[in-house]
Design a protein around this motif. Structure first.
Motif, PDB file in Angstrom:
ATOM      1  N   VAL A 157      53.454  31.649  43.481  1.00 57.85           N
ATOM      2  CA  VAL A 157      54.349  31.461  42.343  1.00 57.85           C
ATOM      3  C   VAL A 157      54.465  29.993  41.942  1.00 57.85           C
ATOM      4  CG1 VAL A 157      56.747  31.697  41.562  1.00 57.85           C
ATOM      5  CG2 VAL A 157      55.624  33.585  42.747  1.00 57.85           C
ATOM      6  N   TYR A 158      54.469  29.076  42.911  1.00 59.14           N
ATOM      7  CA  TYR A 158      54.629  27.668  42.529  1.00 59.14           C
ATOM      8  C   TYR A 158      53.482  27.201  41.641  1.00 59.14           C
ATOM      9  CZ  TYR A 158      51.846  26.870  46.810  1.00 59.14           C
ATOM     10  OH  TYR A 158      50.889  26.915  47.787  1.00 59.14           O
ATOM     11  N   ASP A 159      52.285  27.693  41.839  1.00 60.35           N
ATOM     12  CA  ASP A 159      51.178  27.361  40.928  1.00 60.35           C
ATOM     13  C   ASP A 159      51.337  28.073  39.587  1.00 60.35           C
ATOM     14  OD1 ASP A 159      49.873  25.663  42.668  1.00 60.35           O
ATOM     15  OD2 ASP A 159      48.350  27.135  43.267  1.00 60.35           O
ATOM     16  N   MET A 160      51.884  29.281  39.638  1.00 57.63           N
ATOM     17  CA  MET A 160      52.058  30.045  38.410  1.00 57.63           C
ATOM     18  C   MET A 160      53.097  29.406  37.480  1.00 57.63           C
ATOM     19  SD  MET A 160      49.936  32.632  38.294  1.00 57.63           S
ATOM     20  CE  MET A 160      48.817  31.325  38.758  1.00 57.63           C
ATOM     21  N   LEU A 161      53.998  28.568  38.016  1.00 57.32           N
ATOM     22  CA  LEU A 161      54.924  27.827  37.154  1.00 57.32           C
ATOM     23  C   LEU A 161      54.145  26.955  36.177  1.00 57.32           C
ATOM     24  CD1 LEU A 161      57.581  26.750  39.800  1.00 57.32           C
ATOM     25  CD2 LEU A 161      57.969  28.322  37.889  1.00 57.32           C
ATOM     26  N   VAL A 169      60.742  34.192  36.414  1.00 61.18           N
ATOM     27  CA  VAL A 169      60.448  35.629  36.354  1.00 61.18           C
ATOM     28  C   VAL A 169      59.009  35.856  35.886  1.00 61.18           C
ATOM     29  CG1 VAL A 169      61.051  37.818  35.246  1.00 61.18           C
ATOM     30  CG2 VAL A 169      62.855  36.298  36.075  1.00 61.18           C
ATOM     31  N   GLU A 170      58.613  35.123  34.860  1.00 56.16           N
ATOM     32  CA  GLU A 170      57.238  35.256  34.361  1.00 56.16           C
ATOM     33  C   GLU A 170      56.231  34.756  35.403  1.00 56.16           C
ATOM     34  OE1 GLU A 170      54.633  33.972  30.410  1.00 56.16           O
ATOM     35  OE2 GLU A 170      56.775  33.535  30.485  1.00 56.16           O
ATOM     36  N   ALA A 171      56.563  33.673  36.109  1.00 54.81           N
ATOM     37  CA  ALA A 171      55.679  33.145  37.155  1.00 54.81           C
ATOM     38  C   ALA A 171      55.555  34.142  38.306  1.00 54.81           C
ATOM     39  CB  ALA A 171      56.192  31.803  37.659  1.00 54.81           C
ATOM     40  N   LEU A 172      56.646  34.806  38.638  1.00 54.82           N
ATOM     41  CA  LEU A 172      56.607  35.840  39.680  1.00 54.82           C
ATOM     42  C   LEU A 172      55.701  36.990  39.264  1.00 54.82           C
ATOM     43  CD1 LEU A 172      57.606  37.173  42.299  1.00 54.82           C
ATOM     44  CD2 LEU A 172      59.601  37.979  41.001  1.00 54.82           C
ATOM     45  N   ALA A 173      55.852  37.441  38.028  1.00 59.25           N
ATOM     46  CA  ALA A 173      55.017  38.541  37.527  1.00 59.25           C
ATOM     47  C   ALA A 173      53.536  38.158  37.531  1.00 59.25           C
ATOM     48  CB  ALA A 173      55.461  38.941  36.120  1.00 59.25           C
ATOM     49  N   GLU A 174      53.233  36.944  37.097  1.00 54.47           N
ATOM     50  CA  GLU A 174      51.838  36.497  37.075  1.00 54.47           C
ATOM     51  C   GLU A 174      51.303  36.293  38.490  1.00 54.47           C
ATOM     52  OE1 GLU A 174      49.783  36.636  34.744  1.00 54.47           O
ATOM     53  OE2 GLU A 174      51.129  36.869  33.062  1.00 54.47           O
ATOM     54  N   GLY A 175      52.139  35.786  39.380  1.00 54.26           N
ATOM     55  CA  GLY A 175      51.723  35.633  40.769  1.00 54.26           C
ATOM     56  C   GLY A 175      51.373  36.969  41.390  1.00 54.26           C
ATOM     57  N   GLY A 191      56.417  13.223  30.767  1.00 56.60           N
ATOM     58  CA  GLY A 191      57.352  12.858  29.704  1.00 56.60           C
ATOM     59  C   GLY A 191      58.608  13.696  29.699  1.00 56.60           C
ATOM     60  N   SER A 192      58.484  14.992  30.025  1.00 56.44           N
ATOM     61  CA  SER A 192      59.673  15.842  30.087  1.00 56.44           C
ATOM     62  C   SER A 192      59.455  16.950  31.111  1.00 56.44           C
ATOM     63  CB  SER A 192      60.034  16.422  28.722  1.00 56.44           C
ATOM     64  OG  SER A 192      59.076  17.360  28.297  1.00 56.44           O
ATOM     65  N   PHE A 193      60.554  17.278  31.761  1.00 50.25           N
ATOM     66  CA  PHE A 193      60.550  18.343  32.761  1.00 50.25           C
ATOM     67  C   PHE A 193      61.220  19.578  32.179  1.00 50.25           C
ATOM     68  CE2 PHE A 193      60.043  14.487  35.216  1.00 50.25           C
ATOM     69  CZ  PHE A 193      59.026  14.855  36.078  1.00 50.25           C
ATOM     70  N   GLN A 194      60.603  20.720  32.457  1.00 51.85           N
ATOM     71  CA  GLN A 194      61.084  21.990  31.928  1.00 51.85           C
ATOM     72  C   GLN A 194      61.863  22.739  33.003  1.00 51.85           C
ATOM     73  OE1 GLN A 194      60.103  22.566  28.526  1.00 51.85           O
ATOM     74  NE2 GLN A 194      59.575  20.438  28.918  1.00 51.85           N
ATOM     75  N   ASP A 195      62.859  23.486  32.577  1.00 53.18           N
ATOM     76  CA  ASP A 195      63.713  24.237  33.482  1.00 53.18           C
ATOM     77  C   ASP A 195      62.919  25.322  34.211  1.00 53.18           C
ATOM     78  OD1 ASP A 195      65.951  25.260  34.761  1.00 53.18           O
ATOM     79  OD2 ASP A 195      66.558  26.462  33.023  1.00 53.18           O
ATOM     80  N   ASP A 196      62.930  25.268  35.532  1.00 56.63           N
ATOM     81  CA  ASP A 196      62.226  26.274  36.338  1.00 56.63           C
ATOM     82  C   ASP A 196      62.791  27.671  36.115  1.00 56.63           C
ATOM     83  OD1 ASP A 196      60.748  24.206  37.459  1.00 56.63           O
ATOM     84  OD2 ASP A 196      61.938  24.136  39.289  1.00 56.63           O
ATOM     85  N   GLU A 197      64.100  27.743  35.976  1.00 50.76           N
ATOM     86  CA  GLU A 197      64.778  29.035  35.838  1.00 50.76           C
ATOM     87  C   GLU A 197      64.181  29.853  34.702  1.00 50.76           C
ATOM     88  OE1 GLU A 197      68.517  31.313  36.903  1.00 50.76           O
ATOM     89  OE2 GLU A 197      68.058  29.298  37.571  1.00 50.76           O
TER      90      GLU A 197
END
Length: 136
Positions: A95-99, A82-88, A72-78
């Motif tokens: 990181v792509y899964d952490m998004l 940073v949070e996805a990198l930290a969690e990865g 229904g809606s896409f969220q800005d990757d930007e």
């Protein structure tokens, strides 16, 4: 609210047994969201099917449109990177899964994925995730 990842969405469009199960779990009118990266990941996955000879270009285009239409809606990757990198880094996971992981956590949503390692990470870290057993 659902966060839909690429493998779950493609499974739903291809009507695999797992995809059909996920489709049945979506409530009527329930919103599905995904990071913008989803479109790139879907396109790359479809390219792999074309390359393997199991999908032609015409059907790949139809599948792309159907898969993207599930969201229904896409969220800005930007905003997520940073949070996805930290969690990865913390969880030793791409990181792509952490998004998807971060997006689900931020929205208190349920992540739909067929990736068992990601399902386990969600379970261990308090992120709501649908788990489909291998024996399904």
């Amino acid at each position: 609210m659902i966060v839909l990842d690429c493998n779950a969405a493609i499974g739903m469009v291809m009507e695999t047994s797992y995809g059909r199960a996920l489709g049945m779990l979506m409530l009527d009118g329930e919103e599905a969201i995904a990071p913008n990266f989803f479109k790139i990941e879907v396109t790359n996955t479809l390219w792999k099917y074309i390359r393997a000879g199991s999908l032609d270009m015409e059907n790949a285009e139809k599948m792309f449109r159907a898969t993207v239409a599930l969201v229904g809606s896409f969220q800005d990757d930007e905003d997520l990177l940073v949070e996805a990198l930290a969690e990865g880094a913390r969880l030793d996971h791409p990181v792509y899964d952490m998004l998807y992981f971060v997006l689900a956590r931020r929205h208190a949503a349920t992540l739909f994925t067929l990736d068992q390692k990601l399902q386990k990470l969600c379970d261990e870290n308090g992120v709501n995730c649908v788990y489909l057993d291998k024996e399904f």
